[in-house]
Design a protein around this motif. Structure first.
Motif: not given
Length: 286
Positions: A125, A128, A132, A160-161, A163-164, A167-168
């Motif tokens: 996590y 990531k 990002a 998209g980035v 949200s990534e 989320d992580n």
């Protein structure tokens, strides 16, 4: 804050009927089936032993109550109407409301949780999160002006980035805090050593120490780099990012669109939470 009538079905006189009804509607929602007829629902319930004496009259009363609480939305079923008399009878189909979908998801998660904390310390996590941030904050200079990669991204790629990243970050914090609470409960449990033989206890202890060490090493490799990247970011940058994210979100057609300024404030708040998260404290806590 308003009271939430939608949760009443979880703990009331007829909960034993309401919960199977709402679970069926939720499962159909997850299968992209929206409006369900009472007849279909009744056929399903008839297979459950506790509903052997149930009838359509009782079902219609339950559907009416759940609609009043805001758990269900109904629309008139005109598919099989051939006479004016049939239209006047107002037969309905039903689907669960957004609140109820989230309530059922929460209940399902609670059913899986049991009596102990879960969670884990997943180093992927934080890796990531760093990845990002690198995509968003990579800098370039042109004509003496510093620019960031996020500004040059398409709104779709940026969303998209972002949200990534979010989320992580959410998974990292929730899983880490739950796992630490789980370990605290485990270590404070009575007669912990008596539950294992000497060799079993030592093996468990070594596994835990190694697991924590691996996570701490991953944190140490990335924590200070993340905090350094998050510091000194100009306000104009995150304001521009928030506006691009809001513009992308609003491109999706919706029955009711949120206010753009509210969306921008939400994204700015997400950034502030991330910026003030202090990853090094997570390291110290572990």
């Amino acid at each position: 804050m308003k009271k939430i009538d939608e949760v009443k079905y979880l703990s009331t006189e007829n909960t034993d009927r309401y919960r199977p009804i709402m679970r069926y509607f939720y499962l159909q929602h997850e299968r992209l089936r929206q409006f369900i007829s009472p007849e279909e629902l009744f056929d399903y319930l008839s297979e459950i032993p506790q509903f052997k004496t149930y009838n359509m009259g009782a079902l219609n009363q339950d559907l009416e109550q759940l609609t009043q609480w805001g758990n269900l939305k109904r629309r008139q079923d005109v598919g099989n109407i051939s006479k004016i008399e049939d239209f006047k009878k107002k037969q309905f189909r039903y689907r669960c409301t957004p609140y109820t979908v989230e309530i059922e998801r929460m209940v399902i998660a609670l059913e899986k949780l049991g009596d102990t904390f879960g969670g884990s310390l997943e180093k992927t996590y934080i890796e990531k999160i760093l990845s990002a941030l690198v995509k968003l904050l990579k800098r370039s200079e042109k004509d003496g002006k510093i620019n960031f990669a996020a500004i040059n991204m398409s709104n779709s790629d940026l969303f998209g980035v972002w949200s990534e990243l979010q989320d992580n970050f959410k998974k990292l914090t929730e899983n880490a805090t739950d796992y630490i609470a789980h370990i605290d409960d485990y270590l404070e449990s009575e007669n912990i050593e008596q539950n294992y033989t000497g060799s079993e206890y030592l093996k468990k202890k070594n596994e835990l120490v190694q697991y924590l060490r691996n996570f701490m090493l991953a944190l140490q490799r990335t924590t200070f780099r993340i905090e350094d990247m998050l510091s000194g970011i100009p306000k104009w940058f995150i304001s521009a990012v928030a506006e691009k994210l809001a513009d992308y979100y609003l491109k999706t057609p919706r029955a009711v669109q949120p206010d753009k300024d509210d969306l921008i404030n939400d994204y700015l708040q997400q950034w502030e939470i991330l910026r003030h998260s202090n990853f090094s404290k997570v390291n110290q806590k572990v």
